[in-house]
Design a protein around this motif. Structure first.
Motif, PDB file in Angstrom:
ATOM      1  N   LEU A 144       0.837  -1.203   0.000  1.00 29.77           N
ATOM      2  CA  LEU A 144       0.000   0.000   0.000  1.00 29.77           C
ATOM      3  C   LEU A 144       0.866   1.244   0.000  1.00 29.77           C
ATOM      4  O   LEU A 144       2.058   1.214   0.287  1.00 29.77           O
ATOM      5  N   ALA A 145       0.201   2.358  -0.332  1.00 27.12           N
ATOM      6  CA  ALA A 145       0.829   3.671  -0.235  1.00 27.12           C
ATOM      7  C   ALA A 145      -0.148   4.576   0.506  1.00 27.12           C
ATOM      8  O   ALA A 145      -1.354   4.537   0.256  1.00 27.12           O
ATOM      9  N   PHE A 146       0.376   5.384   1.416  1.00 21.86           N
ATOM     10  CA  PHE A 146      -0.465   6.216   2.271  1.00 21.86           C
ATOM     11  C   PHE A 146       0.033   7.647   2.230  1.00 21.86           C
ATOM     12  O   PHE A 146       1.215   7.914   2.482  1.00 21.86           O
ATOM     13  N   VAL A 147      -0.852   8.570   1.892  1.00 20.87           N
ATOM     14  CA  VAL A 147      -0.548   9.996   1.930  1.00 20.87           C
ATOM     15  C   VAL A 147      -1.309  10.587   3.110  1.00 20.87           C
ATOM     16  O   VAL A 147      -2.530  10.730   3.072  1.00 20.87           O
ATOM     17  N   SER A 148      -0.579  10.910   4.166  1.00 17.50           N
ATOM     18  CA  SER A 148      -1.177  11.355   5.419  1.00 17.50           C
ATOM     19  C   SER A 148      -1.267  12.876   5.482  1.00 17.50           C
ATOM     20  O   SER A 148      -0.541  13.592   4.776  1.00 17.50           O
ATOM     21  N   GLN A 149      -2.151  13.373   6.352  1.00 15.84           N
ATOM     22  CA  GLN A 149      -2.156  14.804   6.650  1.00 15.84           C
ATOM     23  C   GLN A 149      -0.913  15.208   7.428  1.00 15.84           C
ATOM     24  O   GLN A 149      -0.550  16.390   7.455  1.00 15.84           O
ATOM     25  N   VAL A 175      10.504  10.158 -12.142  1.00 10.61           N
ATOM     26  CA  VAL A 175      10.086  11.089 -13.196  1.00 10.61           C
ATOM     27  C   VAL A 175       8.647  10.808 -13.615  1.00 10.61           C
ATOM     28  O   VAL A 175       7.850  11.733 -13.795  1.00 10.61           O
ATOM     29  N   GLN A 176       8.299   9.522 -13.759  1.00 10.65           N
ATOM     30  CA  GLN A 176       6.944   9.171 -14.165  1.00 10.65           C
ATOM     31  C   GLN A 176       5.918   9.624 -13.122  1.00 10.65           C
ATOM     32  O   GLN A 176       4.861  10.168 -13.458  1.00 10.65           O
ATOM     33  N   ALA A 177       6.243   9.407 -11.849  1.00 13.15           N
ATOM     34  CA  ALA A 177       5.321   9.808 -10.778  1.00 13.15           C
ATOM     35  C   ALA A 177       5.136  11.317 -10.756  1.00 13.15           C
ATOM     36  O   ALA A 177       4.011  11.822 -10.607  1.00 13.15           O
ATOM     37  N   LEU A 178       6.215  12.065 -10.905  1.00 12.27           N
ATOM     38  CA  LEU A 178       6.119  13.529 -10.924  1.00 12.27           C
ATOM     39  C   LEU A 178       5.358  14.013 -12.156  1.00 12.27           C
ATOM     40  O   LEU A 178       4.630  15.015 -12.091  1.00 12.27           O
ATOM     41  N   SER A 179       5.505  13.306 -13.261  1.00  7.27           N
ATOM     42  CA  SER A 179       4.755  13.658 -14.468  1.00  7.27           C
ATOM     43  C   SER A 179       3.270  13.408 -14.276  1.00  7.27           C
ATOM     44  O   SER A 179       2.426  14.201 -14.712  1.00  7.27           O
ATOM     45  N   ASP A 180       2.934  12.291 -13.601  1.00  6.15           N
ATOM     46  CA  ASP A 180       1.529  11.940 -13.390  1.00  6.15           C
ATOM     47  C   ASP A 180       0.791  12.984 -12.557  1.00  6.15           C
ATOM     48  O   ASP A 180      -0.423  13.166 -12.721  1.00  6.15           O
ATOM     49  N   VAL A 181       1.521  13.646 -11.643  1.00  6.76           N
ATOM     50  CA  VAL A 181       0.860  14.671 -10.814  1.00  6.76           C
ATOM     51  C   VAL A 181       1.045  16.074 -11.380  1.00  6.76           C
ATOM     52  O   VAL A 181       0.698  17.061 -10.726  1.00  6.76           O
ATOM     53  N   GLY A 182       1.592  16.170 -12.610  1.00  7.63           N
ATOM     54  CA  GLY A 182       1.716  17.461 -13.272  1.00  7.63           C
ATOM     55  C   GLY A 182       2.766  18.378 -12.704  1.00  7.63           C
ATOM     56  O   GLY A 182       2.656  19.609 -12.818  1.00  7.63           O
ATOM     57  N   LEU A 183       3.814  17.810 -12.128  1.00  5.64           N
ATOM     58  CA  LEU A 183       4.841  18.629 -11.473  1.00  5.64           C
ATOM     59  C   LEU A 183       6.164  18.609 -12.215  1.00  5.64           C
ATOM     60  O   LEU A 183       6.981  19.521 -12.063  1.00  5.64           O
ATOM     61  N   ILE A 202       1.869  13.058  -3.199  1.00  9.84           N
ATOM     62  CA  ILE A 202       1.039  12.137  -3.979  1.00  9.84           C
ATOM     63  C   ILE A 202       1.915  11.365  -4.963  1.00  9.84           C
ATOM     64  O   ILE A 202       1.730  10.154  -5.172  1.00  9.84           O
ATOM     65  N   ALA A 203       2.901  12.053  -5.542  1.00 17.93           N
ATOM     66  CA  ALA A 203       3.839  11.368  -6.436  1.00 17.93           C
ATOM     67  C   ALA A 203       4.591  10.269  -5.695  1.00 17.93           C
ATOM     68  O   ALA A 203       4.850   9.193  -6.247  1.00 17.93           O
ATOM     69  N   ARG A 204       4.946  10.532  -4.450  1.00 15.68           N
ATOM     70  CA  ARG A 204       5.646   9.506  -3.653  1.00 15.68           C
ATOM     71  C   ARG A 204       4.783   8.257  -3.495  1.00 15.68           C
ATOM     72  O   ARG A 204       5.299   7.136  -3.483  1.00 15.68           O
ATOM     73  N   ALA A 205       3.465   8.447  -3.364  1.00 22.19           N
ATOM     74  CA  ALA A 205       2.573   7.295  -3.281  1.00 22.19           C
ATOM     75  C   ALA A 205       2.573   6.519  -4.599  1.00 22.19           C
ATOM     76  O   ALA A 205       2.513   5.281  -4.600  1.00 22.19           O
ATOM     77  N   LEU A 206       2.643   7.238  -5.721  1.00 22.05           N
ATOM     78  CA  LEU A 206       2.637   6.570  -7.018  1.00 22.05           C
ATOM     79  C   LEU A 206       3.937   5.807  -7.274  1.00 22.05           C
ATOM     80  O   LEU A 206       3.937   4.801  -7.987  1.00 22.05           O
ATOM     81  N   VAL A 207       5.042   6.288  -6.709  1.00 19.34           N
ATOM     82  CA  VAL A 207       6.330   5.606  -6.878  1.00 19.34           C
ATOM     83  C   VAL A 207       6.259   4.171  -6.384  1.00 19.34           C
ATOM     84  O   VAL A 207       6.897   3.263  -6.925  1.00 19.34           O
ATOM     85  N   ARG A 208       5.437   3.920  -5.372  1.00 22.65           N
ATOM     86  CA  ARG A 208       5.398   2.597  -4.746  1.00 22.65           C
ATOM     87  C   ARG A 208       4.760   1.534  -5.633  1.00 22.65           C
ATOM     88  O   ARG A 208       4.979   0.343  -5.424  1.00 22.65           O
ATOM     89  N   GLU A 209       3.944   1.920  -6.600  1.00 19.60           N
ATOM     90  CA  GLU A 209       3.259   0.957  -7.470  1.00 19.60           C
ATOM     91  C   GLU A 209       2.487  -0.062  -6.624  1.00 19.60           C
ATOM     92  O   GLU A 209       2.465  -1.265  -6.907  1.00 19.60           O
TER      93      GLU A 209
END
Length: 536
Positions: free
Chosen positions: A400-405, A432-440, A472-479
């Motif tokens: 899992l990937a978790f983006v906390s407050q 790079v892919q994760a950062l691209s996915d979030v538009g950054l 959010i990109a960090r969460a996507l990195v985890r796949e």
């Protein structure tokens, strides 16, 4: 009205607990301090009784003992630090992160407790033990051979000692500055760990982070050893130079400083008094350290003696067997953060079929974050049950990937280091892919001038909205097969929120998404939306 000071008998148990494993080092610190204080008046006496060589040998031995004392003090300080840091890191290592720890309160407490209680052990307990023997021994030597003081040697010797101290003060200060910088870096890292505790546990990185922090404790202790060594060289160099100057001045003055009676030289009596003064100063300073640390020792006492227990209990299953995409059943769940507090959730029930995504909406204080913690296995309900695939959920690391407050943001990290916080082996291409996915990504490359420079940008240089996208990109990195987000739209503008909604819809086609949100426009990704209402 000030709270009463804790009585000394109540501090014995936490004192023993804090010093556990450090008795040998404490004994060496005390023994060397005792030997050094006794060696000085002995050297003054031996000038006449046994000659200058015997006196020089006593001084040289006392100087060498400084390095033994510094090493033992280093070991004792390290023992106390590790025990204190372990006390506060225990809940993180056990996965006890609900309710979320107050990082500011904990780091502020450690900023006070660490130096105070290290000084209590090294400069307090050990010094008082040494002084308890040294004071009567030195008093006996003074009674045996006290003579009038010679003022001229005193002034000259004091000037020489002051010059040596001033000449070495910059190096000593630099050494202690390095030690303090190590301590500051450790406390900042601990603050980041406590702030991001939920993410660390959810991603299975809590143990690795605790080990990294322990290595930081060892590095701090090594820096302090260097500082203590520099201090020893400075203080004993000044003292030996002072005594040598006093001897030389007295020899030059000849008859002007010689008394009759037993034939003793006046300057020897003066040196005896001068060399005995530090013994009394040592006792006073040691007692002051003990008194100063009483409140701090009492504060950590219950944790040192009794320990602390987790609110999660033993894992109900092997976390490796946990399937985050399995069916979720929440049946009559209630949760309160303390027995005496009102429940945040009350009698909540729902079922989410396997693989389906969930949006949780509701006002602040309705329990959205609490429900996420229950679904992740970071907390156990106080009533009812939560089952994922028929079992109680457990933090499942790479599943899992978790983006906390309350995100884990390593201090002074680059963007690449932040993205790799939970996946140290992630390739640059995945980042790079994760950062691209979030538009950054395009904005970062335009700013930095190259892809390598973009990944090397400091994370702290990002705006609040960019930092949220990076998390959010960090969460996507985890796949991972499950992505859990707690108010991911926080700090995003309207355009970025619309892009996030599109991203969540795209991700929900490949992975399960569970998100606590305020903006209902983001809920389009979800197969089911539940609305929580405040129980107060």
């Amino acid at each position: 009205m000030a709270s009463p000071r804790p009585p000394l008998p109540t501090l014995l148990a936490p004192a023993r607990a804090l010093l556990r494993g450090g008795a040998g080092s404490l004994a060496i610190v005390a023994a060397t301090a005792l030997a050094q204080r006794v060696a000085l008046p002995l050297a003054a006496l031996w000038l006449g009784d046994r000659g200058e060589r015997a006196a020089a040998a006593a001084l040289f031995a006392a100087a060498l003992l400084s390095f033994v004392r510094a090493r033992a003090a280093h070991q004792l300080a390290q023992t106390v630090r590790l025990r204190l840091v372990g006390l506060y890191l225990g809940p993180l290592e056990r996965g006890e992160v609900v309710p979320p720890p107050s990082s500011d309160a904990i780091t502020a407490r450690l900023a006070t407790a660490l130096p105070t209680l290290v000084s209590w052990a090294v400069e307090g307990v050990a010094v008082v033990v040494a002084s308890a023997v040294a004071v009567p021994v030195v008093a006996a030597l003074l009674a045996y051979a006290l003579g009038p003081a010679a003022l001229v040697p005193l002034g000259f010797a004091g000037a020489v000692g002051a010059a040596i101290t001033m000449g070495t003060s910059s190096r000593v200060e630099a050494a202690w500055t390095r030690s303090f910088e190590r301590s500051r870096g450790l406390l900042e890292s601990m603050s980041a760990a406590f702030t991001g505790a939920a993410e660390l546990v959810a991603h299975g990185r809590a143990g690795a982070e605790v080990e990294r922090l322990r290595r930081g404790v060892l590095a701090w202790s090594s820096a302090e050893l260097s500082a203590r060594t520099a201090s020893a060289l400075s203080s004993w160099g000044a003292l030996v130079a002072t005594l040598a100057a006093a001897l030389g001045a007295s020899a030059l003055l000849g008859e002007h400083t010689r008394l009759g009676g037993r034939g003793d030289d006046a300057y020897r009596g003066f040196l005896l008094v001068l060399s005995a003064i530090p013994t009394l100063q040592m006792l006073v300073a040691g007692l002051a350290n003990l008194v100063y640390a009483r409140d701090e020792l009492a504060h950590v006492g219950s944790g040192l003696v009794g320990g602390r227990t987790t609110n999660r209990g033993a894992p109900a299953q092997d976390p490796a067997a946990f399937d985050p995409r399995a069916e979720i059943r929440v049946e009559g769940v209630s949760f309160a953060y303390a027995k005496e507090s009102a429940p945040v959730l009350r009698d909540l029930s729902f079922m989410l079929p396997a693989g389906e995504s969930l949006a949780i909406v509701g006002p602040n204080g309705a329990g959205k974050t609490t429900l996420l913690y229950l679904l992740l296995g970071l907390a156990r309900p106080t009533g009812g049950r939560v089952h994922v695939g028929g079992e109680e959920p457990e933090p499942s690391g790479d599943r899992l990937a978790f983006v906390s407050q309350l995100p884990y943001d390593p201090p002074e990290a680059t963007i690449a280091e932040s993205l790799r916080a939970f996946d140290p082996g992630a390739s640059d291409a995945r980042l790079v892919q994760a950062l691209s996915d979030v538009g950054l990504w395009s904005a970062l490359v335009a700013r930095a001038g190259s892809e390598a420079a973009a990944l090397a940008l400091p994370r702290a240089s990002l705006s609040r909205g960019q930092a949220q996208r990076a998390r959010i990109a960090r969460a996507l990195v985890r796949e991972a097969r499950l992505i859990v987000l707690d108010e991911p739209e926080a700090h995003l503008d309207a355009e970025s929120t619309a892009e996030l909604a599109s991203l969540l819809q795209r991700l929900a086609g490949e992975r399960r998404i569970i998100a606590a949100i305020h903006d209902r426009s983001l809920a389009a990704f979800a197969h089911r939306t539940i609305e929580l209402r405040s129980t107060s």
